[in-house]
Design a protein around this motif. Sequence first.
Motif, PDB file in Angstrom:
ATOM      1  N   GLN A 402       0.823  -1.210   0.000  1.00 45.61           N
ATOM      2  CA  GLN A 402       0.000   0.000   0.000  1.00 45.61           C
ATOM      3  C   GLN A 402       0.855   1.258   0.000  1.00 45.61           C
ATOM      4  OE1 GLN A 402      -2.490  -0.421   3.424  1.00 45.61           O
ATOM      5  NE2 GLN A 402      -3.699  -2.145   2.577  1.00 45.61           N
ATOM      6  N   SER A 404       3.880   1.489  -1.252  1.00 42.56           N
ATOM      7  CA  SER A 404       4.470   1.616  -2.594  1.00 42.56           C
ATOM      8  C   SER A 404       3.472   2.224  -3.565  1.00 42.56           C
ATOM      9  CB  SER A 404       4.926   0.243  -3.084  1.00 42.56           C
ATOM     10  OG  SER A 404       5.913  -0.291  -2.228  1.00 42.56           O
ATOM     11  N   GLU A 405       2.220   1.770  -3.503  1.00 41.47           N
ATOM     12  CA  GLU A 405       1.202   2.354  -4.361  1.00 41.47           C
ATOM     13  C   GLU A 405       0.970   3.823  -4.023  1.00 41.47           C
ATOM     14  OE1 GLU A 405      -0.185   1.045  -6.939  1.00 41.47           O
ATOM     15  OE2 GLU A 405       0.879  -0.874  -6.684  1.00 41.47           O
ATOM     16  N   LYS A 408       3.780   5.825  -5.580  1.00 42.45           N
ATOM     17  CA  LYS A 408       3.542   6.023  -7.010  1.00 42.45           C
ATOM     18  C   LYS A 408       2.450   7.065  -7.249  1.00 42.45           C
ATOM     19  CE  LYS A 408       4.895   1.301  -8.233  1.00 42.45           C
ATOM     20  NZ  LYS A 408       4.438  -0.002  -8.804  1.00 42.45           N
TER      21      LYS A 408
END
Length: 940
Positions: A402, A404-405, A408
Amino acid sequence: MATTRSAGGAATSVDTGPAAGNSGIRKLSSASGGGVAGGVAPSWQSCYYCTREHFKSISDFVNHLRNRHCTREGGSFVCRYGFNGVCASLPLDGVSDRDYDAHVAKYHVNQHTREMPPEWGVYSAAQNLPAVLNDPSRGKQSNLFTKKWGEHFVERSHVPPSPRLPDITHADFSVYLGSIGKRYRWHERRQQQLERDKPLENGAQGAPGPGSGGQTPTHLSSVPEIFLKSQLQLHHPATFKQVFPNYMQTSVSSPESHQQTGRQLQEQLSHYLDMVEVKIAQQVSQKSAAFFHAMTTQHAILAEMEQAADQVRQLRAALAELHSHSVVDSFKVLRFAQRRQHYNLTLDKLRLMATVHKTQPMLQLLLGTQDYVAALDLIGTTQEILSAELLGIHCFKHLPMQLSEMEKLIDKMLTTEFERYAAADLNRPLTDALRETDSVCAEEDKLVAIVMGLLRKQNFSFVQAYQQEAIATIRAIIKQLLIEVLARSDSDQEISLTGHGEQALELTLPEWIALLQRSSQALVSILERIKTVVGIMQQTADAAVGAQDAVNLIDSEAFLSPGHHEQLKNQLQQLLQAVCHYCHERCANIVSPQSLERSSASEQELFQLSEIVDQFGETTRSICGVASVPLQLALKVQASRYAQRFHSERKQKLSLLLDQERWRQVDIPHEFQRIIERMAAGDYAKPEMGNLISNGTGNPVLLVEGKQPYTLVSASLMLIRMLYEYGCSAHRLPLLASYHARNVVDLLRCFNSRSCQLIIGAGAMRVAGLKTITSTNLALVSRALQLVLWLLPKLKEHFQAMSGYETIERDYQGHIKEIENKIHGIVSERLAAQLDAWEARPPIPSQTFRHISRHLVKLHEAIAGVLPEAQIHEIYGVVHRNFKDKLREQLLKLNVNNNGGPQHGVVTSELTFYMETLRTLKALPAEQLDNGILEEIWLY
């Protein structure tokens, strides 16, 4: 138990128990494990490559080979028991399980002699296949692919012995042998003496044998080794044959021989038994004292053992009491302290988990306040904690993904926000003055936050995105300005714009200049906005790298590396240069190729265009630090076209004036006198006066430098005016100087060639309607050319660079010389014609010399008011020399001599009249007007 040494050297043990007295030969054990005495050990007892492995049976050795020195490939077995893991008898072929067992039994178990692997040295090294194929000294090898790969694939070359190693011979050890030889010989004699004494000792200890009737020796060395083994298996044929060697070989038909052999064998075995019993008795007699001592001390030992047991019981009870009262409580204290430490660690973990659990709400709060750097730092810190301290926590197994998302998403959000900000900032309406101040950046804090976040993510693509947005804004501004200009014009034509904002139709020159001026002002305003934004980006990068003189824009530590900082700095500088270059390209497209080609642009309009371009170029140079070329090239193209049109008009006008010229002297207006004075002083600041030549007022000659007069024709005056116009234009517009310099040379070349065609080539008789070309016409042309020669250094100094200056100067000088030759050639021909008809006789002066005098006077009248006195003297000097040469020829023809006769007197009188005419005209220098000709004429 007594230990002896067998005949083969193997260690043996003899059982000397109490029951050995009457039981015969006991079992003797050999430590060699069943091997042949005195022979080499079998190969299956040890592994050569596993030095610590020894085996008691063949099955153990076979299992070792199968486990350690065998590889299985599918259903096949490959033997690896050999040097470098390759079996010499079965190198690479795989066999079945049964064939592998047969191979091991044949080549490894029953191998009586073990082949030693070759000892490796530096001379055993061989080349590999790439080294052989790439050997430059061997070239192409024809049999390379027909050889079999192995150690003989490459021919081994002889390696000579090293010159650094000495040659060792037997003489090198002579000193050592001499020193050790005496002690070695003494040692050999000692060993031989010991060998001789050993059999005597054995004989003294032995008993006679059964056949001799004496004492039989008791040493066990005479007993065969077969009786000393631990197992004596007579049912084996080989063992039975060794125990009864001659029993089975006797004939069946002689029972006496059987009995005799049996008795001998029985006696022999009895003898061996006696020897063993004697040895046992000796051993017992030697150890009897120790045996009886042990029996007497047994009761004392038992009492000591009971006392020791009581002490051990007391010690155990004391230890148990100490354990229950002291050790257990101490261990409880330690266990409770450790448990408290574990509880504290667990509490810290739980608090850390609670903090990590609040990461997502905190991220939402930071993103809401546009603190992107703090959000990214929080994500990075949380990921480090999850990977280092909270690894394996089940409730957080999805949190790293989560985060990492989320990272991004923040990166994409930053890119979108930056593009939106760039578009909004660049497309803000311009001010009324079309000029921005230094504080032109809108929402500077927002820009700093976005750029800082992008730098934290090391996403440097925003520079390229900003450059594209700036270019799109510039294109839209130029298109909008062009639409406004077309809307204000009265043109009814359909408007068609290209993709870059230029018009496919044409505009008038004032419209183009106005459009260029408004475009340059608008672009300067946009460029100042871009420069301000780029400056803020650079300051943000300096703060991110932690520069000392940078503004503190962040609360965290520096996160940008020096390499990335230098890269971003170069990208920002390239952005400014690219945007400025694009502005110049668009403005160059505005200065369209048709703008000055189809319109009569004035010098003022070109000057205005040049000022706009120069001002815009200086502004862009101050912004990006680099001069851009496209707009300057477009301006030079327009300047070249203007200069070409300027030159074409004047060259055509000069050609028409030369064709219409009557080649007569004209008065010089005062304005031309001022032009000459200004050109002499290099003053081209004031424009030329008037356009018409006034024939009513003025001077008859043009005074150069206040004293040198020039008599000119109207065409030469117009040439002077044109040259002054070229100089004034180059002074007002330095951009045109190089073009005007070339055009001035071309104009002067045109004037020279055309005047030569009209006067010397007599073209004026056909074009201007002149009846003849007189000496006055020639003199006027010569004087005009001389004036141009006087102006050439002044023009060269003004234009600073004139290609073809030396050529023009030579052409003009040659033309002047040609005119002089033409003038004195005409007079010399006429004088020669008169002298051909002359005879040395009265009257004096003769009619011939009267005509000669008349020709000289006419020539003087023609050129005296035009040419300077020095040139007149030069022309008359040539005529005078030609006259003397022709007169000498005539005197020789008439055979008149210098003899004082009547003819000589006539010649003297004629020459006196001739010289009087020259004195009256002052056609020669004073030193050449004496009567020296009266003597020179007779010198041949």
